[in-house]
Design a protein around this motif. Structure first.
Motif: not given
Length: 475
Positions: A13-16, A22-27, A155-158, A168-172
């Motif tokens: 899973l790629v979170i960008h 809030g990517k890190s805190s939410v995860t 990541v910020t910008t994959p 591979t799943s992506y979550l924006y």
């Protein structure tokens, strides 16, 4: 909440998203909540275990690999109930050793029977220092040898083909809107505005009044600087706290009141138009006529301000550097040559720039030559008032080669057509000072160009290197 560990695992899973969304805190909160709910529903050790690695803190690839092994080992030991300190660090220098070490950890019989999901969160993968090109694809393929493993890359910008893996799943995480940014900054408004008197500091503005002014000010900063200098929440917060003391300076000077927001905005217009005030400097802009002190008890260094009364407040700033100071010598000489090529006729090039004698015979004047010359003189217009004409690149380079040794020192401009000329030409084209007419190669000598700079600017550039460009124009 039902048990989510029965679902099919997501391998990668790629979170960008942009910075500070809030990517890190939410995860982190989500995986902890899933693990806690699973433990409460089954009344036993959770079948979902997670470990987080902050990649930005890893100095080298070896440090990164060893941090992954240490985080996984500590999470597995905590799941087994062994909380006696942290595990000893294991040496790991290559991706092959990392895969072998993780395989040995998850191949234990107790883990194969009870552990169904293990989530490895790699926070800030785009901040890894000098990563090898095979690092991301290799980490994405760890799930092929470890069935219970799920890797989450934050990541910020994959880039395109980030993991080179199809499943591979992506979550924006979208950036904050204007109303959301203002709401976040309104949670921590600046300190109440106060003015120092002869006896003691007396608060003259209520917190609600400052909060309303702060919200309007944040909206103005967003409208003027967000697209260029405040795209993320940290940069927007820095812009607001940097411009706030400059914005409220007329209030302390007694010129305006907080209710006169429009007049305050007009007075602070230069600060909203110039991004130089947001750049950090070793020597800050001086504020004359007023004493400024910072209240560090409540807010950071740029939030709370206490001003002392003074008759006037004048802000001095360094004027922006002009075009003459920004362009190098080669680019300036090339731009002056382009101006001459645009405003002088081709027939005058030999008389202006050639050092050899032109042996062309002059035709004897006829009986009507005097009347024709008078008629032509009446129709002449100054060349600098006419529009710029197109010229070919070969003529520009010929004029540049003829005047470069006469206008500037030989040490400032290298002789012969070299890479500096091409770089200067590309710079002038990117700044839209020279416009390419048509398509094709930029260094094609038969290509046509046109200058896009007026007379006043060219005269200033010429005077900057000691050249009177008007002497080189033929009427």
């Amino acid at each position: 909440m039902t048990n989510q560990t029965d679902a099919a695992p997501c391998r990668n899973l790629v979170i960008h998203g942009s910075e500070a969304t809030g990517k890190s805190s939410v995860t982190k909160q989500l995986v902890e909540q899933l693990s806690h709910n699973n433990e409460a529903s089954t009344n036993q050790s959770p079948a979902l275990v997670h470990a987080t690695v902050n990649v930005a803190r890893c100095i080298s690839a070896r440090h990164f690999f060893e941090s992954i092994i240490a985080a996984v080992t500590n999470a597995v030991r905590a799941w087994n109930g062994n909380r006696d300190g942290e595990a000893e660090s294991q040496r790991c220098e290559t991706l092959a050793q990392l895969a072998a070490s993780l395989g040995a950890i998850f191949n234990e019989p107790q883990l194969r029977d009870g552990l169904t999901h293990f989530i490895l969160v790699l926070d800030g993968m785009d901040k890894q220092r000098d990563p090898p090109p095979t690092l991301m694809p290799a980490l994405a393929r760890l799930c092929e040898t470890i069935p219970c493993l799920t890797c989450i890359f934050i990541v910020t910008t994959p880039p395109a083909g980030f993991l080179r893996a199809c499943p591979t799943s992506y979550l924006y995480f979208p950036p904050y809107t204007k109303s959301e940014l203002i709401q976040i900054l309104s949670l921590e408004p600046p300190s109440p505005i106060s003015r120092a008197t002869s006896t003691a500091e007396k608060e003259i503005r209520e917190e609600t009044e400052v909060a309303n002014l702060w919200a309007k000010f944040c909206a103005a900063v967003h409208d003027s600087l967000t697209q260029s200098a405040g795209r993320s929440l940290p940069s927007f917060r820095n812009s607001c706290y940097t411009l706030w003391p400059l914005f409220v300076a007329p209030i302390f000077a007694g010129t305006y009141t907080p209710q006169q927001f429009s007049k305050l905005l007009i007075a602070a217009r230069p600060f909203f138009q110039d991004e130089a005030f947001l750049n950090p400097k070793i020597v800050s802009s001086q504020t004359t006529g007023s004493g400024m002190s910072i209240d560090k008890s409540r807010q950071p260094a740029t939030r709370g301000f206490t001003f002392k009364s003074s008759p006037s407040t004048t802000l001095t700033s360094q004027p922006p550097a002009g075009l003459t100071a920004l362009l190098p010598t080669t680019a300036r000489v090339l731009l002056l040559s382009a101006y001459l090529a645009s405003h002088n006729a081709v027939r005058h090039d030999i008389s202006l720039f050639s050092t050899s004698f032109n042996g062309r015979k002059r035709r004897r004047p006829g009986p009507n030559a005097a009347r024709a010359n008078n008629r032509n003189k009446q129709r002449k217009i100054s060349r600098k008032l006419l529009g710029a004409h197109a010229f070919v690149l070969e003529r520009l380079l010929a004029i540049f080669e003829a005047v470069r040794t006469e206008w500037v020192d030989s040490a400032a401009v290298l002789p012969g057509p070299d890479g500096d000329i091409g770089m200067a030409l590309a710079t002038l084209a990117s700044l839209r000072l020279l416009i390419r007419i048509g398509t094709g190669d930029i260094m094609d000598r038969s290509g046509k160009w046109r200058i896009n700079v007026g007379w006043e600017v060219m005269r200033g550039i010429g005077r900057g290197i000691g050249i009177n460009i008007e002497e080189w124009l033929v009427e």
